[in-house]
Scaffold this motif. Structure first.
Motif, PDB file in Angstrom:
ATOM      1  N   SER A 251      18.967  69.248  24.135  1.00 17.51           N
ATOM      2  CA  SER A 251      19.395  68.021  23.518  1.00 17.51           C
ATOM      3  C   SER A 251      17.920  67.311  23.052  1.00 17.51           C
ATOM      4  O   SER A 251      17.101  67.167  23.778  1.00 17.51           O
ATOM      5  CB  SER A 251      20.076  67.236  24.384  1.00 17.51           C
ATOM      6  OG  SER A 251      20.547  65.824  23.862  1.00 17.51           O
ATOM      7  N   VAL A 252      18.072  66.633  22.050  1.00 20.43           N
ATOM      8  CA  VAL A 252      17.086  65.779  21.520  1.00 20.43           C
ATOM      9  C   VAL A 252      17.769  64.343  21.220  1.00 20.43           C
ATOM     10  O   VAL A 252      18.710  64.339  20.473  1.00 20.43           O
ATOM     11  CB  VAL A 252      16.538  66.306  20.006  1.00 20.43           C
ATOM     12  CG1 VAL A 252      15.348  65.239  19.753  1.00 20.43           C
ATOM     13  CG2 VAL A 252      15.922  67.681  20.449  1.00 20.43           C
ATOM     14  N   TYR A 272      13.245  58.253  24.471  1.00 20.36           N
ATOM     15  CA  TYR A 272      13.323  59.367  23.763  1.00 20.36           C
ATOM     16  C   TYR A 272      13.549  60.475  24.910  1.00 20.36           C
ATOM     17  O   TYR A 272      12.971  60.387  25.923  1.00 20.36           O
ATOM     18  CB  TYR A 272      11.985  59.566  23.065  1.00 20.36           C
ATOM     19  CG  TYR A 272      11.596  58.503  21.932  1.00 20.36           C
ATOM     20  CD1 TYR A 272      12.163  58.733  20.683  1.00 20.36           C
ATOM     21  CD2 TYR A 272      10.578  57.599  22.428  1.00 20.36           C
ATOM     22  CE1 TYR A 272      11.953  57.691  19.922  1.00 20.36           C
ATOM     23  CE2 TYR A 272      10.485  56.506  21.422  1.00 20.36           C
ATOM     24  CZ  TYR A 272      10.904  56.735  20.099  1.00 20.36           C
ATOM     25  OH  TYR A 272      10.386  55.604  19.369  1.00 20.36           O
ATOM     26  N   LEU A 274      14.109  64.855  25.462  1.00 24.27           N
ATOM     27  CA  LEU A 274      14.194  66.231  24.937  1.00 24.27           C
ATOM     28  C   LEU A 274      14.385  67.233  26.050  1.00 24.27           C
ATOM     29  O   LEU A 274      13.544  66.976  27.264  1.00 24.27           O
ATOM     30  CB  LEU A 274      12.615  66.531  24.400  1.00 24.27           C
ATOM     31  CG  LEU A 274      12.439  67.998  24.118  1.00 24.27           C
ATOM     32  CD1 LEU A 274      13.429  68.344  22.792  1.00 24.27           C
ATOM     33  CD2 LEU A 274      10.852  68.078  23.630  1.00 24.27           C
ATOM     34  N   SER A 276      15.853  70.923  27.865  1.00 22.49           N
ATOM     35  CA  SER A 276      16.273  72.348  27.336  1.00 22.49           C
ATOM     36  C   SER A 276      16.611  72.982  28.682  1.00 22.49           C
ATOM     37  O   SER A 276      16.370  72.798  29.555  1.00 22.49           O
ATOM     38  CB  SER A 276      15.178  73.137  26.728  1.00 22.49           C
ATOM     39  OG  SER A 276      14.034  73.234  27.526  1.00 22.49           O
ATOM     40  N   LYS A 856      21.990  61.394  19.192  1.00 31.77           N
ATOM     41  CA  LYS A 856      21.555  62.725  20.049  1.00 31.77           C
ATOM     42  C   LYS A 856      21.943  63.780  19.321  1.00 31.77           C
ATOM     43  O   LYS A 856      23.125  64.026  18.634  1.00 31.77           O
ATOM     44  CB  LYS A 856      22.319  62.639  21.208  1.00 31.77           C
ATOM     45  CG  LYS A 856      21.711  61.803  22.419  1.00 31.77           C
ATOM     46  CD  LYS A 856      22.127  61.697  23.764  1.00 31.77           C
ATOM     47  CE  LYS A 856      23.496  61.159  23.902  1.00 31.77           C
ATOM     48  NZ  LYS A 856      24.199  61.142  25.344  1.00 31.77           N
TER      49      LYS A 856
END
Length: 861
Positions: A251-252, A272, A274, A276, A856
């Motif tokens: 997800s970013v 922000y 980030l 994984s 997102k």
């Protein structure tokens, strides 16, 4: 003027462009034909998914004619089925534990589903939450998903700005036990001191667990000390980690808050994310799953208008932080009946929070360094490592789990943009202020066995546990705590301190820990428990548990629990429980001691927090801290009115005796304590003590309705928590009798009562069609009343926030979610700046950061 936003949200929620190409519906049951609620169903290789409703029904849309549906549920074997264009697909799940699975919290039986437990349990699928909600950290996700869970970001509250305190059912942050994969999680080393929810309590830092690593969160809304030990008075939060393999998910995300308070910029508090996650198979049926996550949050600023209010803080808002987390979860077979498992990780956080403003003419400022005054910053480095490893096997038909779990939390203060006023112009502007650390190691062995020949089933479990806890305070550098204007002089043959400058010492914003604060204390405890659940029939069960614990510092405690569930029909079941519970005083409550700066109506006052066994507490007759004890009662029902409509209603009462609180401040003019305080050069002193009893009554209501609308799933849900706390008589030491207003006064009592709003209700509407999905959520926070520094009531009227999100599947593997949290930009009711925080709001209800826009990108490869 914001009504067009709501109208547009409602329009998008129900708008449709085209029907889904394929759709399938059905029911999921066990081998006995009983409906299974909360089964996870995912279109393999995509971000599409759903869960079964209260009657075991489901419906899901997919686009690829060769799509495969993955059905998974605790205690049952995962199934992968290709619908092949069918519109009706009923699935029967087979019992059997995968290595990745853990027991449902609240029961040690592998043969019981969530809906069959005799107590209320919420199961929250994290992928579903993150696909519909804009919040990026675990605390805030739960704040809006679970009505009995409350967490607010603090401001101007020292360490509590850095670790958000969270509560369940309005009780203390340390009265909720947190587990990971069913194993006890260590608490934070931080203790909430002032200006914050959970004052005088410690708690567990849920934000140290990366959301990207979580499969689901189970919330047991019932006392469970007889099953799990200390801290489980309000309930238990069990975090279940991901165990997927051959799949890369990530997800970013990002977003920011719009602000009406600042003319220099339209947005602040940018966030922000980030994250994984990837898993690999180990052997025939093992796995190793890995997660890395980075979260950054910018600070917000909501200053008061200087033309209207006295300004005590030029910088008032959420802290800035950077958080990095790495975590693993694994299991591997060592024989046909045994497997080794391990999980753990490291969380690293750097936080930067503003303290109260020091004015240019204050004796706490040096104009040669800060001509315009200054806003000191309390920064921190928080490290949180943990590891758990164990062996699960079978021994003569018994399931055996041998485990060891270690975790620690280290909180290191660095004070920046500050000075030591007693050093005048030679003062540095950055100091190492020291900090504290908590470490915990738990070793346990657990046995369980299910006897299917005893009536309709009997599950027995027992085990022993040994835990070591260690608490440390480490000193800061000399300049962070020393007053260089105080010299020793001989008067009448005695050495006395004399202040030649009349200026406070130590780093402004947060004086460092002194060498005489330093300590390294430990304790141990041994526990033994037994647990039984007997199904007299498919309709009626009874459970009982007992637990004995022996602590090295305060002695023994024994707790019991009984629970029952009666299924009157397929549509109606009743459940009830009664239990005793306890919470051991934390090592921080026993040993924490420091001198810190508090503000009373904007005036700084140096205060001493004395440890429980200090000379001052002994002189005042403050007894040694003892455990809090509790009695929990609950009664509830589950209803299925018609297809797709389910309801649960649970009433509860929690009576707690001898709650540990942080007292008010006894000043240096007090005839009983003044001399000691003056000798320490502090203006006031506070203590931790068992001060009062409380009674909390409440009601949880959850309604869910799922239907097929235009060939696609539509769900509407209501969740409400209604909570009321009564405070008993304040119990002082004999020497302080008559000083109840200082010991635990009206202001402190209102702060305790405001641990949760008296009501919190959520209405959510979720709809998906073809590649689109949308979610509309309304959250109502009840009225909260606090007492400010002028001893007047600050009333925060009820508020309603509106959240909306839209999701679109760019491909079968990539989806985009965007929207807004608190779209109508609702704030708590304005007060004056005599609040606990020094701003025009306290940290209540939805917080004071305003509207948050987010986007997102989620992917599964």
């Amino acid at each position: 003027m914001n009504s067009p936003i709501v109208a547009f949200a409602v329009y998008l929620l129900f708008a449709s462009a085209a029907n889904a190409q394929y759709a399938v519906r059905g029911t999921v049951s066990d081998e006995a034909g009983r409906a299974l609620v909360g089964v996870n169903i995912v279109v393999k290789g995509t971000t599409q998914g759903t869960t079964t409703d209260g009657s075991g029904g489901y419906q899901i849309a997919y686009r690829n004619p060769d799509a495969v549906l993955v059905f998974s549920y605790v205690g049952y074997r995962k199934q992968e089925i290709r619908p092949g264009g069918k519109t009706q697909l009923d699935v029967v799940m087979q019992e059997g534990m995968e290595f990745s699975e853990v027991l449902v919290v609240g029961t040690r039986s592998m043969n019981r589903t969530v809906t069959e437990t005799p107590v209320a349990i919420d199961v929250l699928d994290l992928s579903d939450l993150t696909n519909h909600q804009g919040q990026l950290d675990v605390n805030q996700l739960l704040q809006y998903a679970a009505p009995s869970f409350n967490a607010n970001r603090q401001s101007g509250a020292d360490g509590s700005d850095h670790i958000d305190p969270a509560t369940l059912r309005g009780l203390g942050p340390d009265q909720t036990l947190v587990l990971i994969n069913g194993k006890r999680r260590h608490q934070s080393s931080n203790i909430n001191i002032f200006g914050t929810r959970g004052r005088g309590n410690t708690g567990t830092d849920l934000n140290a667990i990366p959301a990207s690593a979580i499969e689901r969160i189970e919330i047991l809304r019932d006392g469970a000390s007889a099953q799990y030990g200390s801290d489980a008075i309000a309930g238990v939060v069990n975090v279940v980690l991901k165990s997927s393999v051959n799949e890369f998910t990530g997800s970013v995300g990002g977003g920011g808050h719009s602000t009406k308070f600042r003319a220099d910029k339209d947005f602040d508090g940018e966030e922000y994310l980030l994250g994984s996650n990837y898993g690999v198979p180990l052997g025939k049926s093992g796995f190793a799953n890995f997660t890395m996550e980075y979260l950054s949050k910018g600070r917000t600023n909501r200053p008061a208008d200087p033309a209207v209010y006295s300004i005590y803080r030029r910088q008032f808002g959420d802290a800035k932080l950077e958080n990095f987390a790495a975590l693993f979860n694994s299991a591997a077979g060592v024989s046909e009946d045994a497997h080794f498992y391990a999980f753990g990780g490291l969380n690293y956080r750097h936080t930067d929070a503003y303290a109260w403003t020091r004015e240019p003419g204050s004796d706490r400022n040096v104009p040669g360094i800060y001509p315009g005054g200054f806003d000191p910053r309390i920064t921190s480095v928080i490290t949180d490592p943990s590891v758990s490893a164990g062996l699960r096997t079978r021994l003569n038909e018994w399931n055996v789990d041998l485990n060891n779990t270690f975790g620690s939390n280290r909180f290191h203060y660095i004070i920046d943009g500050t000075l030591n006023a007693s050093l005048l112009e030679s003062s540095p502007t950055r100091f190492d202020a020291g900090g504290f650390q908590l470490a915990q190691n738990t070793t346990s062995i657990n046995f369980s066995r299910f006897f299917n020949t005893v009536m309709s089933g009997l599950n027995l479990a027992f085990g022993i546990e040994y835990r070591i806890e260690n608490y440390e305070i480490f000193a800061g550098e000399e300049g962070s705590w020393r007053n260089y204007g105080v010299i020793d002089t001989v008067i009448n043959g005695r050495v006395e301190n004399y202040d030649i400058l009349g200026r406070p010492g130590g780093s402004q914003g947060f004086p460092g820990f002194r060498p005489d604060n330093v300590l390294d204390e430990s304790r141990t405890n041994v526990a033994a428990y037994a647990d039984a659940e007997l199904d007299f029939s498919r309709q009626f069960m009874v459970g009982a548990a007992a637990r004995l614990e022996d602590y090295s510092d305060f002695g023994r405690t024994f707790n019991v629990k009984v629970s029952s569930r009666l299924k009157l029909s397929d549509a109606l079941a009743l459940r009830a429980s009664a239990s005793t519970g306890f919470r051991a005083p934390s090592l921080a409550q026993i040993y924490f001691n420091s001198v810190f700066t508090d503000f009373v109506s904007g005036t700084p006052v140096d205060k001493l927090i004395a440890k429980n066994n200090s000379p001052i507490t002994r002189r005042l007759g403050i007894p040694a801290l003892k455990e809090e004890t509790a009695t929990n009662l609950s009664f509830g029902l589950t209803l299925t009115f018609l297809e797709g409509l389910t309801a649960t209603v649970d009433a509860y009462q929690v009576d707690i005796k001898d709650r540990i609180v942080l007292t008010g401040a006894f000043e240096d003019t007090d005839p009983d304590i003044g001399t000691e305080l003056q000798a320490l050069n502090v203006g006031a002193a506070q203590f931790f003590t068992n001060a009062l009893d409380t009674k909390t009554t409440g009601l949880d209501i959850i309604l869910t309705y799922s239907i097929d609308l235009a060939g696609s799933p539509f769900r509407i849900s209501y969740a409400g928590n209604f909570n009321d706390m009564d405070l008993g008589k304040v119990k002082t030491s004999p020497k302080l009798a008559g000083k109840e207003d200082i010991y635990f006064g009206k202001r402190e009592q209102f702060f305790l009562l405001a641990s949760a709003p008296p009501s919190k209700m959520t209405i959510a509407l979720d709809y998906g069609m073809n590649r689109w999905r949308s979610s509309l959520r309304f959250v109502r926070f009840g009225k909260v009343t606090l007492i400010d520094w002028l001893d007047t009531e600050d009333v925060y009227e009820a508020r309603v926030t509106t959240d909306f999100s839209v999701g679109y599947d760019l491909t079968n593997n990539i989806s985009l979610v965007f929207g807004g949290v608190n779209l109508l930009n609702v704030y708590p009711k304005d007060q004056d700046t005599e609040t606990e925080t020094g701003g025009i709001f306290d940290a209540v209800q939805m917080g004071f950061s305003g509207r948050f826009y987010f986007a997102k990108l989620n992917f599964r490869l």
